[in-house]
Scaffold this active site. Structure first.
Site, PDB file in Angstrom:
ATOM      1  N   SER A  55       0.833  -1.213   0.000  1.00  0.00           N
ATOM      2  CA  SER A  55       0.000   0.000   0.000  1.00  0.00           C
ATOM      3  C   SER A  55       0.865   1.260   0.000  1.00  0.00           C
ATOM      4  O   SER A  55       0.524   2.254  -0.647  1.00  0.00           O
ATOM      5  CB  SER A  55      -0.983  -0.002   1.169  1.00  0.00           C
ATOM      6  OG  SER A  55      -0.345   0.257   2.385  1.00  0.00           O
ATOM      7  N   ARG A  61      11.377  -8.882   5.904  1.00  0.00           N
ATOM      8  CA  ARG A  61      12.595  -9.655   6.143  1.00  0.00           C
ATOM      9  C   ARG A  61      13.507  -8.820   7.029  1.00  0.00           C
ATOM     10  O   ARG A  61      13.706  -7.625   6.759  1.00  0.00           O
ATOM     11  CB  ARG A  61      13.333  -9.940   4.827  1.00  0.00           C
ATOM     12  CG  ARG A  61      12.548 -10.725   3.811  1.00  0.00           C
ATOM     13  CD  ARG A  61      12.551 -12.202   4.087  1.00  0.00           C
ATOM     14  NE  ARG A  61      13.878 -12.785   3.885  1.00  0.00           N
ATOM     15  CZ  ARG A  61      14.201 -14.002   4.313  1.00  0.00           C
ATOM     16  NH1 ARG A  61      13.325 -14.718   4.996  1.00  0.00           N
ATOM     17  NH2 ARG A  61      15.400 -14.498   4.096  1.00  0.00           N
ATOM     18  N   HIS A  79       8.064   2.924   9.227  1.00  0.00           N
ATOM     19  CA  HIS A  79       7.696   2.113  10.390  1.00  0.00           C
ATOM     20  C   HIS A  79       6.451   2.709  11.036  1.00  0.00           C
ATOM     21  O   HIS A  79       6.372   3.925  11.215  1.00  0.00           O
ATOM     22  CB  HIS A  79       8.854   2.075  11.390  1.00  0.00           C
ATOM     23  CG  HIS A  79       8.547   1.265  12.606  1.00  0.00           C
ATOM     24  ND1 HIS A  79       8.571  -0.106  12.581  1.00  0.00           N
ATOM     25  CD2 HIS A  79       8.166   1.632  13.856  1.00  0.00           C
ATOM     26  CE1 HIS A  79       8.225  -0.558  13.791  1.00  0.00           C
ATOM     27  NE2 HIS A  79       7.978   0.480  14.571  1.00  0.00           N
ATOM     28  N   ASP A 107      22.049  -1.288  11.131  1.00  0.00           N
ATOM     29  CA  ASP A 107      22.097  -2.661  11.637  1.00  0.00           C
ATOM     30  C   ASP A 107      21.033  -2.947  12.697  1.00  0.00           C
ATOM     31  O   ASP A 107      20.503  -4.048  12.771  1.00  0.00           O
ATOM     32  CB  ASP A 107      23.489  -2.970  12.226  1.00  0.00           C
ATOM     33  CG  ASP A 107      24.539  -3.151  11.138  1.00  0.00           C
ATOM     34  OD1 ASP A 107      24.167  -3.508  10.011  1.00  0.00           O
ATOM     35  OD2 ASP A 107      25.727  -2.924  11.425  1.00  0.00           O
ATOM     36  N   ASP A 130      14.881  -0.878  13.295  1.00  0.00           N
ATOM     37  CA  ASP A 130      14.122   0.363  13.533  1.00  0.00           C
ATOM     38  C   ASP A 130      14.898   1.379  14.372  1.00  0.00           C
ATOM     39  O   ASP A 130      14.320   2.147  15.132  1.00  0.00           O
ATOM     40  CB  ASP A 130      12.762   0.063  14.191  1.00  0.00           C
ATOM     41  CG  ASP A 130      11.903  -0.860  13.339  1.00  0.00           C
ATOM     42  OD1 ASP A 130      11.979  -0.753  12.101  1.00  0.00           O
ATOM     43  OD2 ASP A 130      11.166  -1.680  13.895  1.00  0.00           O
ATOM     44  N   GLU A 142       1.024   7.419   6.629  1.00  0.00           N
ATOM     45  CA  GLU A 142       2.182   6.813   5.966  1.00  0.00           C
ATOM     46  C   GLU A 142       2.184   7.168   4.489  1.00  0.00           C
ATOM     47  O   GLU A 142       3.224   7.477   3.899  1.00  0.00           O
ATOM     48  CB  GLU A 142       2.161   5.288   6.120  1.00  0.00           C
ATOM     49  CG  GLU A 142       2.424   4.781   7.528  1.00  0.00           C
ATOM     50  CD  GLU A 142       2.356   3.263   7.606  1.00  0.00           C
ATOM     51  OE1 GLU A 142       2.795   2.597   6.647  1.00  0.00           O
ATOM     52  OE2 GLU A 142       1.856   2.740   8.625  1.00  0.00           O
TER      53      GLU A 142
END
Length: 196
Positions: free
Chosen positions: A15, A94, A112, A145, A148, A177
């Protein structure tokens, strides 16, 4: 005007990809979509991208088993072949290894569904309600790394209403978003132009 070639990585319906497709279709928007890539060949978003006339590729993670880096080498090769400059994660489910994160350091964005650093990881809307948060929202950040944890490029907030469920809150956040991601990507492209 430079239109920076971007890739959008998805695992599902995409989306947020749709909002980026719409933005990139504008003549004065500083990015164009060079590739839409999914780790799931059956991701509905791939069909959406094909219908928009975009270059798509699916690199199924399952044949690679537990060798995440081998899967990411295939992903990276597809990104390089497409001439991508910026990678936009849009519901790409992932956890990335340092291989891909470092290959695109400073050029990989993620969206996020929380106001980071609050509520990293999954189930953010339920977590915000459980914590009694009065505001919630979404964040676009650079990928590093730590999950978030990367530098924040932009945020948008919504109020948490007293009768909110995770689903009602998620719907309001998602609408933000769709506004935030294209806006932040445009700013990011303009920043690249000033540093080149």
């Amino acid at each position: 005007m430079t239109k920076h070639p971007i890739a959008i990585l998805i695992s599902g319906r995409g989306s947020n990809m749709r909002s980026l497709i719409d933005a990139c279709a504008q003549p004065d928007y500083p990015a164009r979509i060079a590739l839409v890539l999914s780790n799931r060949p059956d991701a509905p978003g791939l069909e959406t991208a094909r219908e928009a006339g975009l270059n798509t590729v699916a690199i199924d993670h399952r044949p690679f088993g537990k060798d995440r880096a081998a899967h990411e080498r295939a992903v990276n090769a597809a990104l390089r072949d497409a001439g991508v400059e910026i990678v936009c994660l849009a519901g790409y489910m992932r956890v990335l290894t340092p291989y891909l994160v470092h290959a695109w350091q400073g050029r990989m964005l993620n969206i996020h569904p929380s106001l980071l650093p609050a509520f990293p990881g999954l189930h953010t809307h339920a977590a915000a309600i459980a914590a009694g948060a009065s505001t919630h929202g979404c964040t676009v950040h650079l990928v590093t790394d730590g999950v978030d944890e990367g530098p924040i490029l932009g945020q948008a907030d919504v109020p948490v209403l007293k009768d909110d469920s995770p689903d009602t809150l998620a719907a309001r956040v998602l609408s933000q978003e769709h506004v935030l991601y294209p806006a932040v990507l445009a700013q990011f492209c303009e920043t690249l132009d000033t540093h080149q």
